[in-house]
Design a protein around this motif. Structure first.
Motif, mmCIF file in Angstrom:
data_model
loop_
_atom_site.group_PDB
_atom_site.id
_atom_site.type_symbol
_atom_site.label_atom_id
_atom_site.label_comp_id
_atom_site.label_asym_id
_atom_site.label_seq_id
_atom_site.Cartn_x
_atom_site.Cartn_y
_atom_site.Cartn_z
ATOM 1 N N GLU A 87 -8.116 25.294 23.013
ATOM 2 C CA GLU A 87 -7.749 25.583 24.400
ATOM 3 C C GLU A 87 -8.252 26.944 24.874
ATOM 4 O OE1 GLU A 87 -3.935 24.378 25.869
ATOM 5 O OE2 GLU A 87 -3.598 23.186 24.067
ATOM 6 N N LEU A 88 -8.772 27.756 23.952
ATOM 7 C CA LEU A 88 -9.288 29.067 24.331
ATOM 8 C C LEU A 88 -10.709 29.015 24.865
ATOM 9 C CD1 LEU A 88 -7.995 31.231 21.355
ATOM 10 C CD2 LEU A 88 -6.997 30.990 23.639
ATOM 11 N N THR A 89 -11.358 27.876 24.787
ATOM 12 C CA THR A 89 -12.725 27.802 25.280
ATOM 13 C C THR A 89 -12.750 28.139 26.764
ATOM 14 O OG1 THR A 89 -12.511 25.445 25.706
ATOM 15 C CG2 THR A 89 -13.476 26.090 23.593
ATOM 16 N N GLY A 90 -13.864 28.687 27.188
ATOM 17 C CA GLY A 90 -14.005 29.050 28.591
ATOM 18 C C GLY A 90 -13.762 30.519 28.856
ATOM 19 N N GLU A 91 -13.354 31.265 27.844
ATOM 20 C CA GLU A 91 -13.020 32.667 28.033
ATOM 21 C C GLU A 91 -14.255 33.582 27.999
ATOM 22 O OE1 GLU A 91 -9.881 33.561 28.861
ATOM 23 O OE2 GLU A 91 -9.473 31.425 28.804
ATOM 24 N N SER A 92 -15.238 33.271 27.142
ATOM 25 C CA SER A 92 -16.432 34.112 27.047
ATOM 26 C C SER A 92 -17.525 33.358 26.301
ATOM 27 C CB SER A 92 -16.111 35.417 26.315
ATOM 28 O OG SER A 92 -15.868 35.159 24.951
ATOM 29 N N ASP A 93 -18.730 33.940 26.264
ATOM 30 C CA ASP A 93 -19.841 33.317 25.549
ATOM 31 C C ASP A 93 -19.540 33.164 24.068
ATOM 32 O OD1 ASP A 93 -21.319 33.125 27.826
ATOM 33 O OD2 ASP A 93 -22.543 34.891 27.414
ATOM 34 N N GLU A 94 -18.784 34.098 23.508
ATOM 35 C CA GLU A 94 -18.478 34.046 22.093
ATOM 36 C C GLU A 94 -17.665 32.798 21.747
ATOM 37 O OE1 GLU A 94 -18.594 37.015 23.820
ATOM 38 O OE2 GLU A 94 -20.443 37.417 22.752
ATOM 39 N N GLU A 95 -17.041 32.188 22.725
ATOM 40 C CA GLU A 95 -16.247 30.997 22.471
ATOM 41 C C GLU A 95 -17.121 29.777 22.232
ATOM 42 O OE1 GLU A 95 -13.256 31.602 21.757
ATOM 43 O OE2 GLU A 95 -13.308 33.605 22.610
ATOM 44 N N LEU A 96 -18.428 29.896 22.398
ATOM 45 C CA LEU A 96 -19.316 28.786 22.057
ATOM 46 C C LEU A 96 -19.191 28.429 20.581
ATOM 47 C CD1 LEU A 96 -22.613 29.538 24.019
ATOM 48 C CD2 LEU A 96 -21.042 27.633 24.377
ATOM 49 N N SER A 97 -18.842 29.396 19.750
ATOM 50 C CA SER A 97 -18.677 29.095 18.327
ATOM 51 C C SER A 97 -17.500 28.149 18.097
ATOM 52 C CB SER A 97 -18.516 30.374 17.505
ATOM 53 O OG SER A 97 -17.365 31.077 17.912
ATOM 54 N N ILE A 98 -16.479 28.202 18.971
ATOM 55 C CA ILE A 98 -15.380 27.237 18.873
ATOM 56 C C ILE A 98 -15.908 25.830 19.135
ATOM 57 C CG2 ILE A 98 -13.196 26.473 19.873
ATOM 58 C CD1 ILE A 98 -12.504 29.410 20.349
ATOM 59 N N ILE A 99 -16.854 25.717 20.062
ATOM 60 C CA ILE A 99 -17.471 24.410 20.318
ATOM 61 C C ILE A 99 -18.156 23.928 19.041
ATOM 62 C CG2 ILE A 99 -19.192 23.149 21.679
ATOM 63 C CD1 ILE A 99 -16.638 24.127 23.214
ATOM 64 N N GLY A 100 -18.836 24.831 18.349
ATOM 65 C CA GLY A 100 -19.466 24.471 17.079
ATOM 66 C C GLY A 100 -18.467 23.953 16.064
ATOM 67 N N MET A 101 -17.256 24.494 16.084
ATOM 68 C CA MET A 101 -16.205 24.043 15.164
ATOM 69 C C MET A 101 -15.594 22.711 15.586
ATOM 70 S SD MET A 101 -14.135 27.521 14.443
ATOM 71 C CE MET A 101 -14.990 29.073 14.438
ATOM 72 N N MET A 102 -15.836 22.304 16.836
ATOM 73 C CA MET A 102 -15.238 21.078 17.360
ATOM 74 C C MET A 102 -16.167 19.875 17.278
ATOM 75 S SD MET A 102 -13.406 22.689 20.752
ATOM 76 C CE MET A 102 -12.758 21.139 21.354
ATOM 77 N N MET A 117 -3.239 14.237 19.218
ATOM 78 C CA MET A 117 -4.550 14.818 19.458
ATOM 79 C C MET A 117 -5.185 14.108 20.649
ATOM 80 S SD MET A 117 -7.707 15.301 16.772
ATOM 81 C CE MET A 117 -6.656 15.344 15.358
ATOM 82 N N ASN A 118 -5.599 14.865 21.630
ATOM 83 C CA ASN A 118 -6.203 14.279 22.817
ATOM 84 C C ASN A 118 -7.712 14.536 22.793
ATOM 85 O OD1 ASN A 118 -7.101 13.594 25.360
ATOM 86 N ND2 ASN A 118 -5.165 14.144 26.311
ATOM 87 N N HIS A 119 -8.459 13.574 22.269
ATOM 88 C CA HIS A 119 -9.906 13.725 22.121
ATOM 89 C C HIS A 119 -10.604 13.906 23.465
ATOM 90 C CE1 HIS A 119 -9.968 12.921 17.847
ATOM 91 N NE2 HIS A 119 -9.162 11.891 18.038
ATOM 92 N N LYS A 120 -10.164 13.192 24.481
ATOM 93 C CA LYS A 120 -10.830 13.270 25.782
ATOM 94 C C LYS A 120 -10.678 14.652 26.405
ATOM 95 C CE LYS A 120 -10.812 8.381 26.681
ATOM 96 N NZ LYS A 120 -10.398 7.278 27.526
ATOM 97 N N ARG A 121 -9.525 15.279 26.264
ATOM 98 C CA ARG A 121 -9.350 16.640 26.784
ATOM 99 C C ARG A 121 -10.253 17.622 26.051
ATOM 100 N NH1 ARG A 121 -3.746 18.952 26.777
ATOM 101 N NH2 ARG A 121 -4.847 20.631 27.814
ATOM 102 N N ARG A 122 -10.424 17.418 24.763
ATOM 103 C CA ARG A 122 -11.300 18.313 23.987
ATOM 104 C C ARG A 122 -12.761 18.114 24.375
ATOM 105 N NH1 ARG A 122 -8.193 18.897 18.207
ATOM 106 N NH2 ARG A 122 -6.176 19.267 19.170
ATOM 107 N N VAL A 123 -13.154 16.885 24.608
ATOM 108 C CA VAL A 123 -14.518 16.624 25.077
ATOM 109 C C VAL A 123 -14.729 17.297 26.430
ATOM 110 C CG1 VAL A 123 -16.075 14.817 25.920
ATOM 111 C CG2 VAL A 123 -14.900 14.536 23.729
ATOM 112 N N ALA A 124 -13.738 17.219 27.304
ATOM 113 C CA ALA A 124 -13.838 17.876 28.618
ATOM 114 C C ALA A 124 -14.002 19.381 28.456
ATOM 115 C CB ALA A 124 -12.614 17.555 29.469
ATOM 116 N N LYS A 125 -13.295 19.989 27.514
ATOM 117 C CA LYS A 125 -13.434 21.433 27.265
ATOM 118 C C LYS A 125 -14.822 21.772 26.740
ATOM 119 C CE LYS A 125 -9.495 23.646 27.980
ATOM 120 N NZ LYS A 125 -9.378 24.856 28.770
ATOM 121 N N ILE A 126 -15.341 20.925 25.851
ATOM 122 C CA ILE A 126 -16.698 21.139 25.330
ATOM 123 C C ILE A 126 -17.705 21.116 26.473
ATOM 124 C CG2 ILE A 126 -18.537 20.047 23.965
ATOM 125 C CD1 ILE A 126 -16.267 19.132 22.012
#
Length: 110
Positions: free
Chosen positions: A74-89, A1-10
């Motif tokens: 890794e799907l973040t960045g595709e659309s506004d609806e992907e903000l919910s993935i941020i909520g899950m992260m 698990m790469n926490h820093k990459r996930r933070v960068a996506k957020i």
């Protein structure tokens, strides 16, 4: 698990959203301690709309779901609806709004 990459996506996802709703200035701090990342956005807007903040709060209010995060982060960045993935992260968030300035603080345990 790469926490820093996930933070960068957020961070990338939220910056994209803030630009979409006409941010003027963004100040960002990422604090990495032994147990948690704290991500702090201070954003100034030309004209802040309540519905834009409500949309952000609604999407970030998802319960953290590590099993979903593992497959979809890794799907973040595709659309506004992907903000919910941020909520899950993230584990928790705080938002403060005063005039046209937003302070958003996100917490993510490692």
């Amino acid at each position: 698990m790469n926490h820093k990459r996930r933070v960068a996506k957020i961070v990338e996802e939220l910056i994209n959203y803030f630009y979409k709703i006409d941010v003027v200035n963004i100040h960002l701090d990422i604090i990495d301690n032994n147990e948690m990342f704290t991500i702090v956005f201070n954003c100034e807007f030309t004209c802040l709309k309540k519905e834009d903040i409500d949309f952000l709060v609604k999407n970030l209010s998802c319960e953290k779901q590590e099993e979903i995060e593992e497959y979809y982060w890794e799907l973040t960045g595709e659309s506004d609806e992907e903000l919910s993935i941020i909520g899950m992260m993230i584990d928790q968030f705080e938002i403060n709004v005063k005039d046209n300035v937003v302070e958003l603080i996100l917490y993510r345990r490692k």
